[in-house]
Design a protein around this motif. Structure first.
Motif, PDB file in Angstrom:
ATOM      1  N   GLY A   1       0.187  -1.449   0.027  1.00 25.08           N
ATOM      2  CA  GLY A   1       0.050   0.153  -0.080  1.00 25.08           C
ATOM      3  C   GLY A   1       0.829   1.135  -0.445  1.00 25.08           C
ATOM      4  O   GLY A   1      -0.153   2.749  -0.536  1.00 25.08           O
ATOM      5  N   TRP A   2       2.137   1.333  -0.047  1.00 23.45           N
ATOM      6  CA  TRP A   2       2.769   2.664   0.203  1.00 23.45           C
ATOM      7  C   TRP A   2       4.341   2.078  -0.020  1.00 23.45           C
ATOM      8  O   TRP A   2       4.795   3.747   0.312  1.00 23.45           O
ATOM      9  CB  TRP A   2       3.101   3.188   2.115  1.00 23.45           C
ATOM     10  N   LEU A   3       4.826   1.205   0.056  1.00 22.68           N
ATOM     11  CA  LEU A   3       5.996   0.967  -0.603  1.00 22.68           C
ATOM     12  C   LEU A   3       6.816   0.769  -1.459  1.00 22.68           C
ATOM     13  O   LEU A   3       7.019   0.599  -2.249  1.00 22.68           O
ATOM     14  CB  LEU A   3       7.248   0.494   0.858  1.00 22.68           C
ATOM     15  N   ALA A   4       5.950  -0.970  -1.460  1.00 23.30           N
ATOM     16  CA  ALA A   4       6.720  -2.271  -2.463  1.00 23.30           C
ATOM     17  C   ALA A   4       5.657  -3.850  -2.544  1.00 23.30           C
ATOM     18  O   ALA A   4       5.266  -3.104  -1.362  1.00 23.30           O
ATOM     19  CB  ALA A   4       8.449  -1.914  -2.460  1.00 23.30           C
ATOM     20  N   GLU A   5       6.003  -3.749  -3.226  1.00 25.31           N
ATOM     21  CA  GLU A   5       5.612  -5.380  -3.589  1.00 25.31           C
ATOM     22  C   GLU A   5       6.007  -6.514  -2.640  1.00 25.31           C
ATOM     23  O   GLU A   5       7.697  -6.543  -3.495  1.00 25.31           O
ATOM     24  CB  GLU A   5       5.708  -5.886  -4.929  1.00 25.31           C
TER      25      GLU A   5
ATOM     26  N   LEU B   1       2.408   6.532   3.303  1.00 25.94           N
ATOM     27  CA  LEU B   1       2.301   5.528   4.250  1.00 25.94           C
ATOM     28  C   LEU B   1       0.759   5.674   4.853  1.00 25.94           C
ATOM     29  O   LEU B   1      -0.566   5.387   5.840  1.00 25.94           O
ATOM     30  CB  LEU B   1       3.257   5.506   5.168  1.00 25.94           C
ATOM     31  N   GLU B   2       0.432   7.021   5.246  1.00 27.46           N
ATOM     32  CA  GLU B   2      -0.626   7.811   5.501  1.00 27.46           C
ATOM     33  C   GLU B   2      -1.316   7.978   5.030  1.00 27.46           C
ATOM     34  O   GLU B   2      -2.457   7.624   5.748  1.00 27.46           O
ATOM     35  CB  GLU B   2      -0.195   9.389   6.435  1.00 27.46           C
ATOM     36  N   SER B   3      -1.518   7.789   3.909  1.00 26.61           N
ATOM     37  CA  SER B   3      -2.578   8.226   3.098  1.00 26.61           C
ATOM     38  C   SER B   3      -2.951   6.620   3.036  1.00 26.61           C
ATOM     39  O   SER B   3      -3.980   5.922   3.202  1.00 26.61           O
ATOM     40  CB  SER B   3      -2.126   7.924   1.695  1.00 26.61           C
ATOM     41  N   ALA B   4      -1.761   5.211   3.402  1.00 28.44           N
ATOM     42  CA  ALA B   4      -2.740   3.267   2.786  1.00 28.44           C
ATOM     43  C   ALA B   4      -3.133   3.199   4.596  1.00 28.44           C
ATOM     44  O   ALA B   4      -4.268   3.128   4.546  1.00 28.44           O
ATOM     45  CB  ALA B   4      -1.507   2.720   3.257  1.00 28.44           C
ATOM     46  N   LEU B   5      -2.918   4.339   5.462  1.00 27.16           N
ATOM     47  CA  LEU B   5      -3.608   3.582   7.195  1.00 27.16           C
ATOM     48  C   LEU B   5      -4.457   4.432   7.277  1.00 27.16           C
ATOM     49  O   LEU B   5      -5.723   3.984   7.836  1.00 27.16           O
ATOM     50  CB  LEU B   5      -2.327   4.149   7.855  1.00 27.16           C
ATOM     51  N   ALA B   6      -4.824   5.899   5.958  1.00 24.77           N
ATOM     52  CA  ALA B   6      -6.542   6.290   5.863  1.00 24.77           C
ATOM     53  C   ALA B   6      -7.328   5.596   5.072  1.00 24.77           C
ATOM     54  O   ALA B   6      -8.959   5.784   4.594  1.00 24.77           O
ATOM     55  CB  ALA B   6      -5.972   7.515   5.318  1.00 24.77           C
ATOM     56  N   GLY B   7      -7.439   4.309   4.691  1.00 20.91           N
ATOM     57  CA  GLY B   7      -7.387   3.636   3.377  1.00 20.91           C
ATOM     58  C   GLY B   7      -7.594   3.773   1.767  1.00 20.91           C
ATOM     59  O   GLY B   7      -8.101   2.974   1.192  1.00 20.91           O
ATOM     60  N   ARG B   8      -6.415   4.836   2.198  1.00 18.95           N
ATOM     61  CA  ARG B   8      -6.323   5.608   0.549  1.00 18.95           C
ATOM     62  C   ARG B   8      -5.433   4.109  -0.406  1.00 18.95           C
ATOM     63  O   ARG B   8      -3.777   5.200  -0.111  1.00 18.95           O
ATOM     64  CB  ARG B   8      -6.111   6.027   0.356  1.00 18.95           C
ATOM     65  N   PRO B   9      -4.485   3.485  -0.067  1.00 16.94           N
ATOM     66  CA  PRO B   9      -3.463   2.839  -0.765  1.00 16.94           C
ATOM     67  C   PRO B   9      -3.180   3.745  -2.135  1.00 16.94           C
ATOM     68  O   PRO B   9      -3.234   4.318  -2.638  1.00 16.94           O
ATOM     69  CB  PRO B   9      -3.436   1.674  -0.850  1.00 16.94           C
ATOM     70  N   ALA B  10      -1.242   3.609  -2.137  1.00 16.66           N
ATOM     71  CA  ALA B  10      -0.679   4.202  -3.360  1.00 16.66           C
ATOM     72  C   ALA B  10      -1.716   3.690  -3.884  1.00 16.66           C
ATOM     73  O   ALA B  10      -1.444   2.329  -4.799  1.00 16.66           O
ATOM     74  CB  ALA B  10       0.240   3.659  -3.362  1.00 16.66           C
ATOM     75  N   ASP B  11      -1.839   4.396  -5.674  1.00 19.67           N
ATOM     76  CA  ASP B  11      -2.353   3.348  -6.885  1.00 19.67           C
ATOM     77  C   ASP B  11      -0.886   3.968  -7.982  1.00 19.67           C
ATOM     78  O   ASP B  11      -0.971   4.484  -8.196  1.00 19.67           O
ATOM     79  CB  ASP B  11      -3.450   4.645  -7.582  1.00 19.67           C
TER      80      ASP B  11
END
Length: 167
Positions: free
Chosen positions: A44-48, A135-145
Motif C-alpha cells: 500500500g505504500w512502499l513495494a511489493e 503510508l499515512e494515506s494507506a493507513l487512512a484507507g487510500r493505498p498507493a495507486d
C-alpha cells in the motif's frame, strides 16, 4: 492529516550518510506494525514483497512499482510490534522503530544508513518523504495507486530538499 515532517541527514564519512525521519502518526502501533511487516501492508505504500520471511535473518525481496526495481536482503532486526530492520541491496540498512504515544498514536523513528553521492542523498530524502506520505494515506484507507504514479511529486520534494533555503 498534518504533513510529514521534513527528514534530515548527517554525514557518516566520505559518501556515507544517515537519513532520519520521525513521522508522528495518529494510529496505534498495532495498526502500523502490519503496514511495515506484511506483504499486504507494504504494497500500500512502499513495494511489493515478493519474499518476506517475518523473522530475524529472514529473506526479503521487494519490487518497487511502477519501476520494477528489485531489492533483496534480510531482516536484520525484529522485535515484534517495536522494531523491524531490513538490509537491502541498493538501500542498505532501513530501520523502523515504533514508539507508542498514548493509546492511539505512534512515532516512527526511521533511519536509512547507506552510501552514495550527494544526488543520491537528495533522491533518498525525497523518496522516503513521499513514502511516509503514502503510508499515512494507506493507513487512512487510500493505498498507493502505483499505476497513476508519475514521480512529479517526488521531483518537487527533491527540489525542496536541494534548495539552500530549506537545507
Amino acid at each position: 492529516m498534518p504533513p510529514v515532517s521534513r527528514g534530515t541527514s548527517e554525514s557518516r564519512g566520505e559518501d556515507r550518510w544517515r537519513i532520519h525521519f520521525e513521522p508522528h502518526l495518529p494510529y496505534a502501533y498495532e495498526a502500523l506494525w502490519p503496514a511495515l511487516t506484511t506483504p499486504e501492508g507494504l504494497r500500500g505504500w512502499l513495494a511489493e514483497a515478493e519474499v518476506l520471511e517475518r523473522r530475524l535473518g529472514g529473506a526479503v525481496t521487494l519490487r518497487r512499482p511502477p519501476t520494477g526495481t528489485v531489492a533483496t536482503g534480510h531482516v536484520t532486526a525484529w522485535d515484534v510490534e517495536r522494531v523491524v530492520e531490513y538490509t537491502l541491496t541498493g538501500h542498505e540498512r532501513i530501520r523502523f522503530h515504533l514508539e507508542p504515544v498514548g493509546t492511539d498514536s505512534t512515532v516512527i523513528r526511521f533511519v536509512n544508513e547507506r552510501g552514495g553521492s550527494e544526488s543520491e542523498r537528495l533522491d533518498c530524502l525525497a523518496g522516503w518523504h513521499e513514502h511516509f506520505e503514502l503510508l499515512e494515506s494507506a493507513l487512512a484507507g487510500r493505498p498507493a495507486d502505483w499505476a497513476a504514479w508519475t514521480g512529479a511529486h517526488r521531483a518537487a520534494l527533491r527540489g525542496d530538499y536541494a534548495s539552500p533555503a530549506t537545507a
